[in-house]
Design a protein around this motif. Sequence first.
Motif, PDB file in Angstrom:
ATOM      1  N   GLY A 101       0.741  -1.057   0.122  1.00 48.79           N
ATOM      2  CA  GLY A 101       0.050   0.155  -0.083  1.00 48.79           C
ATOM      3  C   GLY A 101       0.899   1.363   0.006  1.00 48.79           C
ATOM      4  N   LYS A 102       2.149   1.285  -0.034  1.00 48.79           N
ATOM      5  CA  LYS A 102       3.007   2.223  -0.085  1.00 48.79           C
ATOM      6  C   LYS A 102       3.733   2.699  -1.356  1.00 48.79           C
ATOM      7  N   THR A 103       3.719   3.742  -1.684  1.00 48.21           N
ATOM      8  CA  THR A 103       4.653   3.801  -3.073  1.00 48.21           C
ATOM      9  C   THR A 103       6.204   3.674  -2.818  1.00 48.21           C
ATOM     10  N   LEU A 104       6.781   2.863  -3.892  1.00 50.86           N
ATOM     11  CA  LEU A 104       8.054   2.404  -3.916  1.00 50.86           C
ATOM     12  C   LEU A 104       8.671   2.548  -5.275  1.00 50.86           C
ATOM     13  N   MET A 105       9.882   2.658  -5.468  1.00 46.27           N
ATOM     14  CA  MET A 105      10.571   2.854  -6.490  1.00 46.27           C
ATOM     15  C   MET A 105      11.622   1.801  -6.666  1.00 46.27           C
ATOM     16  N   SER A 106      11.640   1.551  -7.914  1.00 45.25           N
ATOM     17  CA  SER A 106      12.940   0.566  -8.156  1.00 45.25           C
ATOM     18  C   SER A 106      13.611   1.063  -9.549  1.00 45.25           C
ATOM     19  N   PHE A 107      15.064   0.899  -9.360  1.00 47.05           N
ATOM     20  CA  PHE A 107      15.820   1.190 -10.497  1.00 47.05           C
ATOM     21  C   PHE A 107      16.255  -0.077 -11.229  1.00 47.05           C
ATOM     22  N   VAL A 108      16.035   0.203 -12.475  1.00 43.46           N
ATOM     23  CA  VAL A 108      16.418  -1.074 -13.464  1.00 43.46           C
ATOM     24  C   VAL A 108      17.261  -0.592 -14.514  1.00 43.46           C
ATOM     25  N   THR A 109      18.466  -1.383 -14.560  1.00 51.08           N
ATOM     26  CA  THR A 109      19.693  -1.232 -15.581  1.00 51.08           C
ATOM     27  C   THR A 109      19.706  -2.001 -16.521  1.00 51.08           C
ATOM     28  N   VAL A 110      19.451  -1.656 -17.826  1.00 50.01           N
ATOM     29  CA  VAL A 110      19.752  -2.342 -19.079  1.00 50.01           C
ATOM     30  C   VAL A 110      21.034  -2.728 -19.701  1.00 50.01           C
ATOM     31  N   SER A 111      21.361  -4.003 -19.739  1.00 53.91           N
ATOM     32  CA  SER A 111      22.575  -4.327 -20.125  1.00 53.91           C
ATOM     33  C   SER A 111      23.100  -4.218 -21.598  1.00 53.91           C
ATOM     34  N   GLN A 157       4.141  -5.138  -5.090  1.00 56.69           N
ATOM     35  CA  GLN A 157       4.309  -5.334  -6.293  1.00 56.69           C
ATOM     36  C   GLN A 157       5.850  -5.344  -6.823  1.00 56.69           C
ATOM     37  N   ALA A 158       6.531  -4.326  -6.099  1.00 60.63           N
ATOM     38  CA  ALA A 158       7.918  -4.353  -6.545  1.00 60.63           C
ATOM     39  C   ALA A 158       8.716  -5.468  -6.711  1.00 60.63           C
ATOM     40  N   TRP A 159       8.404  -6.429  -5.702  1.00 61.70           N
ATOM     41  CA  TRP A 159       9.285  -7.769  -5.400  1.00 61.70           C
ATOM     42  C   TRP A 159       8.793  -8.575  -6.612  1.00 61.70           C
ATOM     43  N   ASP A 160       7.703  -8.618  -7.056  1.00 66.28           N
ATOM     44  CA  ASP A 160       6.892  -9.484  -8.102  1.00 66.28           C
ATOM     45  C   ASP A 160       7.564  -8.883  -9.414  1.00 66.28           C
ATOM     46  N   ALA A 161       7.810  -7.683  -9.470  1.00 64.20           N
ATOM     47  CA  ALA A 161       8.395  -7.236 -10.820  1.00 64.20           C
ATOM     48  C   ALA A 161       9.793  -7.455 -10.749  1.00 64.20           C
ATOM     49  N   LYS A 162      10.532  -7.303  -9.550  1.00 66.41           N
ATOM     50  CA  LYS A 162      11.768  -7.955  -9.710  1.00 66.41           C
ATOM     51  C   LYS A 162      12.219  -9.322 -10.202  1.00 66.41           C
ATOM     52  N   ASP A 163      11.286 -10.034  -9.756  1.00 70.16           N
ATOM     53  CA  ASP A 163      11.257 -11.690 -10.025  1.00 70.16           C
ATOM     54  C   ASP A 163      11.305 -11.736 -11.609  1.00 70.16           C
ATOM     55  N   PHE A 164      10.409 -10.650 -12.142  1.00 70.97           N
ATOM     56  CA  PHE A 164      10.469 -10.805 -13.894  1.00 70.97           C
ATOM     57  C   PHE A 164      11.296  -9.983 -14.212  1.00 70.97           C
ATOM     58  N   PHE A 165      11.770  -9.073 -13.707  1.00 69.31           N
ATOM     59  CA  PHE A 165      13.031  -8.481 -14.417  1.00 69.31           C
ATOM     60  C   PHE A 165      14.164  -9.223 -14.351  1.00 69.31           C
ATOM     61  N   VAL A 166      14.646  -9.742 -13.412  1.00 75.77           N
ATOM     62  CA  VAL A 166      16.110 -10.652 -13.287  1.00 75.77           C
ATOM     63  C   VAL A 166      15.816 -11.867 -14.030  1.00 75.77           C
ATOM     64  N   GLU A 167      14.795 -12.162 -14.637  1.00 78.53           N
ATOM     65  CA  GLU A 167      14.689 -13.276 -15.770  1.00 78.53           C
ATOM     66  C   GLU A 167      15.020 -12.856 -17.188  1.00 78.53           C
ATOM     67  N   GLN A 168      14.694 -11.357 -17.391  1.00 79.59           N
ATOM     68  CA  GLN A 168      14.955 -11.021 -18.653  1.00 79.59           C
ATOM     69  C   GLN A 168      16.396 -10.690 -19.133  1.00 79.59           C
ATOM     70  N   GLN A 169      16.563 -11.035 -20.470  1.00 74.56           N
ATOM     71  CA  GLN A 169      17.939 -11.209 -20.948  1.00 74.56           C
ATOM     72  C   GLN A 169      18.786 -10.070 -20.948  1.00 74.56           C
ATOM     73  N   LEU A 170      18.186  -8.684 -21.018  1.00 70.89           N
ATOM     74  CA  LEU A 170      18.671  -7.632 -21.154  1.00 70.89           C
ATOM     75  C   LEU A 170      18.783  -6.729 -19.557  1.00 70.89           C
ATOM     76  N   CYS A 171      18.332  -7.333 -18.713  1.00 69.02           N
ATOM     77  CA  CYS A 171      18.344  -6.786 -17.415  1.00 69.02           C
ATOM     78  C   CYS A 171      19.801  -7.069 -16.748  1.00 69.02           C
ATOM     79  N   GLU A 172      20.471  -6.028 -16.258  1.00 63.63           N
ATOM     80  CA  GLU A 172      21.623  -5.955 -15.608  1.00 63.63           C
ATOM     81  C   GLU A 172      21.596  -6.097 -14.346  1.00 63.63           C
ATOM     82  N   GLU A 173      20.708  -5.079 -13.643  1.00 66.25           N
ATOM     83  CA  GLU A 173      20.491  -4.899 -12.278  1.00 66.25           C
ATOM     84  C   GLU A 173      19.208  -4.145 -12.001  1.00 66.25           C
ATOM     85  N   VAL A 174      18.556  -4.738 -10.964  1.00 62.28           N
ATOM     86  CA  VAL A 174      17.480  -4.211 -10.168  1.00 62.28           C
ATOM     87  C   VAL A 174      17.583  -3.842  -8.855  1.00 62.28           C
TER      88      VAL A 174
END
Length: 185
Positions: A94-104, A149-166
């Motif tokens: 229920g709180k706003t949260l930001m995540s930084f995603v780096t593309v490789s 939802q940020a941790w669910d999105a993190k699980d998605f991001f780390v599986e992506q081929q072009l994701c360097e870091e979340v």
Amino acid sequence: MKYTSAVVLCLCLVCLSPVLCKRSDSGSKPLWAQKDVRDYSDADIQRLYDQWEEDEEPLDNDELPEHLKTSPPIDLSSADLSNPESLLKVSKKGKTLMSFVTVSGGPTREETERVTALWQSSLQNNHIIAERFIVSDNRAIFMFKDGAQAWDAKDFFVEQQLCEEVMIENKPYYGKFSKHSKQEL
């Protein structure tokens, strides 16, 4: 003919309304309220503001800014107490949260825009709502209104081929195909 009588009646009401309105006599007003508005001092304006504010009803919890809202109770029964991420996920609900995603791969800003837009639409298809902001050529911010939802999105991001870091809450999570994840093995 019936329209003209209605128009005449409306005109009469409009013309007579200022005459029929009750005006308070100047003796019942405080001295500062009897002044011309252009002559008000800062103290008079503050009193007027205080009077205005006391009449206002308090805002509902959902209308308040996030830092003034009462937090929903944390339900630890659904959390895995041995997993710190699970506790963070429950605490950010229920709180706003930001995540930084780096593309490789050294992408251009346009390539980062295209890749992160694809990731954002994939998240939305999975009912994870995030706003996306490009902050540099290879980095984007995903802002979640529901921080859990940020941790669910993190699980998605780390599986992506072009994701360097979340990065969530200053903790880096490296992508499955990242050069950092290969060093950790």
